[in-house]
Write a protein that holds these residues in place. Structure first.
Motif, PDB file in Angstrom:
ATOM      1  N   UNK A   1       0.833  -1.212   0.000  1.00 18.93           N
ATOM      2  CA  UNK A   1       0.000   0.000   0.000  1.00 18.93           C
ATOM      3  C   UNK A   1       0.863   1.257   0.000  1.00 18.93           C
ATOM      4  N   UNK A   2       1.873   1.270   0.853  1.00 21.90           N
ATOM      5  CA  UNK A   2       2.755   2.441   0.927  1.00 21.90           C
ATOM      6  C   UNK A   2       3.634   2.558  -0.312  1.00 21.90           C
ATOM      7  N   UNK A   3       4.026   1.416  -0.867  1.00 20.92           N
ATOM      8  CA  UNK A   3       4.828   1.446  -2.093  1.00 20.92           C
ATOM      9  C   UNK A   3       4.000   1.933  -3.275  1.00 20.92           C
ATOM     10  N   UNK A   4       2.764   1.464  -3.373  1.00 17.92           N
ATOM     11  CA  UNK A   4       1.881   1.899  -4.455  1.00 17.92           C
ATOM     12  C   UNK A   4       1.545   3.380  -4.343  1.00 17.92           C
ATOM     13  N   UNK A   5       1.577   3.906  -3.101  1.00 17.10           N
ATOM     14  CA  UNK A   5       1.289   5.329  -2.892  1.00 17.10           C
ATOM     15  C   UNK A   5       2.467   6.213  -3.280  1.00 17.10           C
ATOM     16  N   UNK A   6       3.589   5.595  -3.624  1.00 15.33           N
ATOM     17  CA  UNK A   6       4.726   6.362  -4.111  1.00 15.33           C
ATOM     18  C   UNK A   6       5.860   6.553  -3.128  1.00 15.33           C
ATOM     19  N   UNK A   7       5.782   5.922  -1.944  1.00 13.20           N
ATOM     20  CA  UNK A   7       6.873   6.065  -0.987  1.00 13.20           C
ATOM     21  C   UNK A   7       8.075   5.243  -1.457  1.00 13.20           C
ATOM     22  N   UNK A   8       9.286   5.786  -1.326  1.00 13.06           N
ATOM     23  CA  UNK A   8      10.492   5.012  -1.641  1.00 13.06           C
ATOM     24  C   UNK A   8      10.563   3.781  -0.737  1.00 13.06           C
ATOM     25  N   UNK A   9      11.240   2.713  -1.163  1.00 14.76           N
ATOM     26  CA  UNK A   9      11.266   1.465  -0.399  1.00 14.76           C
ATOM     27  C   UNK A   9      11.610   1.611   1.081  1.00 14.76           C
ATOM     28  N   UNK A  10      12.651   2.368   1.407  1.00 13.62           N
ATOM     29  CA  UNK A  10      13.028   2.506   2.811  1.00 13.62           C
ATOM     30  C   UNK A  10      11.955   3.241   3.621  1.00 13.62           C
ATOM     31  N   UNK A  11      11.384   4.276   3.042  1.00 11.56           N
ATOM     32  CA  UNK A  11      10.303   4.996   3.725  1.00 11.56           C
ATOM     33  C   UNK A  11       9.068   4.117   3.871  1.00 11.56           C
ATOM     34  N   UNK A  12       8.792   3.305   2.847  1.00 12.00           N
ATOM     35  CA  UNK A  12       7.635   2.411   2.908  1.00 12.00           C
ATOM     36  C   UNK A  12       7.809   1.372   4.010  1.00 12.00           C
ATOM     37  N   UNK A  13       8.992   0.763   4.090  1.00 10.60           N
ATOM     38  CA  UNK A  13       9.265  -0.220   5.135  1.00 10.60           C
ATOM     39  C   UNK A  13       9.133   0.395   6.522  1.00 10.60           C
ATOM     40  N   UNK A  14       9.705   1.594   6.687  1.00  8.54           N
ATOM     41  CA  UNK A  14       9.691   2.259   7.993  1.00  8.54           C
ATOM     42  C   UNK A  14       8.294   2.693   8.385  1.00  8.54           C
ATOM     43  N   UNK A  15       7.563   3.287   7.441  1.00  2.00           N
ATOM     44  CA  UNK A  15       6.219   3.784   7.722  1.00  2.00           C
ATOM     45  C   UNK A  15       5.254   2.634   7.975  1.00  2.00           C
ATOM     46  N   UNK A  16       5.444   1.533   7.264  1.00  3.61           N
ATOM     47  CA  UNK A  16       4.621   0.351   7.503  1.00  3.61           C
ATOM     48  C   UNK A  16       4.820  -0.181   8.918  1.00  3.61           C
ATOM     49  N   UNK A  17       6.047  -0.051   9.444  1.00  2.32           N
ATOM     50  CA  UNK A  17       6.317  -0.493  10.814  1.00  2.32           C
ATOM     51  C   UNK A  17       5.521   0.332  11.826  1.00  2.32           C
ATOM     52  N   UNK A  18       5.331   1.613  11.538  1.00  2.28           N
ATOM     53  CA  UNK A  18       4.553   2.465  12.441  1.00  2.28           C
ATOM     54  C   UNK A  18       3.116   1.964  12.532  1.00  2.28           C
ATOM     55  N   UNK A  19       2.492   1.739  11.382  1.00  2.00           N
ATOM     56  CA  UNK A  19       1.091   1.299  11.393  1.00  2.00           C
ATOM     57  C   UNK A  19       0.957  -0.131  11.910  1.00  2.00           C
ATOM     58  N   UNK A  20       1.887  -1.012  11.545  1.00  2.00           N
ATOM     59  CA  UNK A  20       1.788  -2.397  11.988  1.00  2.00           C
ATOM     60  C   UNK A  20       2.046  -2.537  13.483  1.00  2.00           C
ATOM     61  N   UNK A  21       2.917  -1.690  14.035  1.00  2.00           N
ATOM     62  CA  UNK A  21       3.191  -1.741  15.479  1.00  2.00           C
ATOM     63  C   UNK A  21       1.941  -1.393  16.275  1.00  2.00           C
TER      64      UNK A  21
END
Length: 249
Positions: A33-53
């Motif tokens: 979802x974050x990757x499709x929204x245009x976030x770079x891979x590292x930002x997508x991985x990091x931001x996904x950790x925020x929501x998943x946590x």
């Protein structure tokens, strides 16, 4: 971030929460979802950790309130998960965006197959010694913690497989310990990404809110053969991600 990415992130993270509450594997949707929204891979991985946590915290509290975990395994397995996930998060930060993108093309379909084909059937609880079970659980928490810090999707499934089939724990108790280990690895990776400045709070918190809503609605639904809904959703999201990654847009 403009308004358009949120139109991608919000519904997909909602679906991720819904899928996770029904059959697990929500990370296979939330990260894309974050990757499709245009976030770079590292930002997508990091931001996904925020929501998943945030989502994992809610489900972990529920399990702990009912005492569905082995208290003797808690502290050592959490420590191993924290160490492993921190190592994995540091490792991915040293990996270039190009390499991470290429890894996604290989890892995501493999993880999807593992999650979608796992029957989560109860296994016979073996008469393991506490020391042997502790060793297996701690090694699993460390190694899978590395994977969670580096990448993430499917962590809960891999942990449950390890605790039930290798450590021969009953499914209910193993599920509680899995939640504690998974939450620990999520938090360790999240703090590593926070200190590196990779987390984007606006999309992360929006995703967390919709993910929680999906968890809430999904957990209240009485569904038979939930994977009939889960599989098409995951497959469609992965196809969209593959198109995006291959096109380079």
């Amino acid at each position: 971030m403009n308004f358009i990415p949120f139109l991608i992130i919000c519904p997909l993270t909602f679906l991720a929460g819904l899928v996770d509450s029904i059959a697990g594997g929500g990370g296979l949707i939330s990260l894309p979802a974050f990757l499709l929204a245009g976030l770079p891979p590292h930002n997508a991985l990091a931001t996904n950790k925020l929501s998943s946590s945030i989502g994992t915290t809610a489900s972990t509290v529920r399990y702990c309130k009912h005492g569905y975990f082995d208290k003797r395994l808690t502290v050592p397995s959490i420590l191993c998960a924290l160490i492993g996930s921190t190592c994995g998060a540091h490792l991915v930060l040293l990996t270039s965006d190009t390499v991470v993108k290429k890894l996604m093309l290989v890892v995501l379909p493999v993880v999807a197959v593992c999650v979608l084909t796992d029957k989560k059937e109860a296994t016979q609880v073996a008469a393991f010694s506490h020391r042997k079970r502790m060793l297996i659980v701690c090694i699993s928490a460390f190694l899978i913690g590395i994977y969670d810090g580096f990448y993430g999707p499917g962590t809960g499934t891999f942990l449950l497989l390890a605790l039930t089939r290798l450590a021969h724990m009953d499914v209910r108790t193993a599920s509680g310990n899995v939640k504690l280990i998974n939450l620990s690895s999520n938090v360790a990776a999240l703090f590593t990404f926070l200190f590196s400045g990779q987390v984007l709070f606006a999309p992360g918190l929006a995703g967390a809110a919709f993910c929680l809503a999906g968890h809430y609605i999904g957990s209240g639904m009485v569904m038979k053969n939930g994977t009939k809904i889960v599989r098409p959703i995951i497959i469609i999201v992965l196809i969209l991600l593959f198109i995006k990654v291959i096109s380079g847009n």
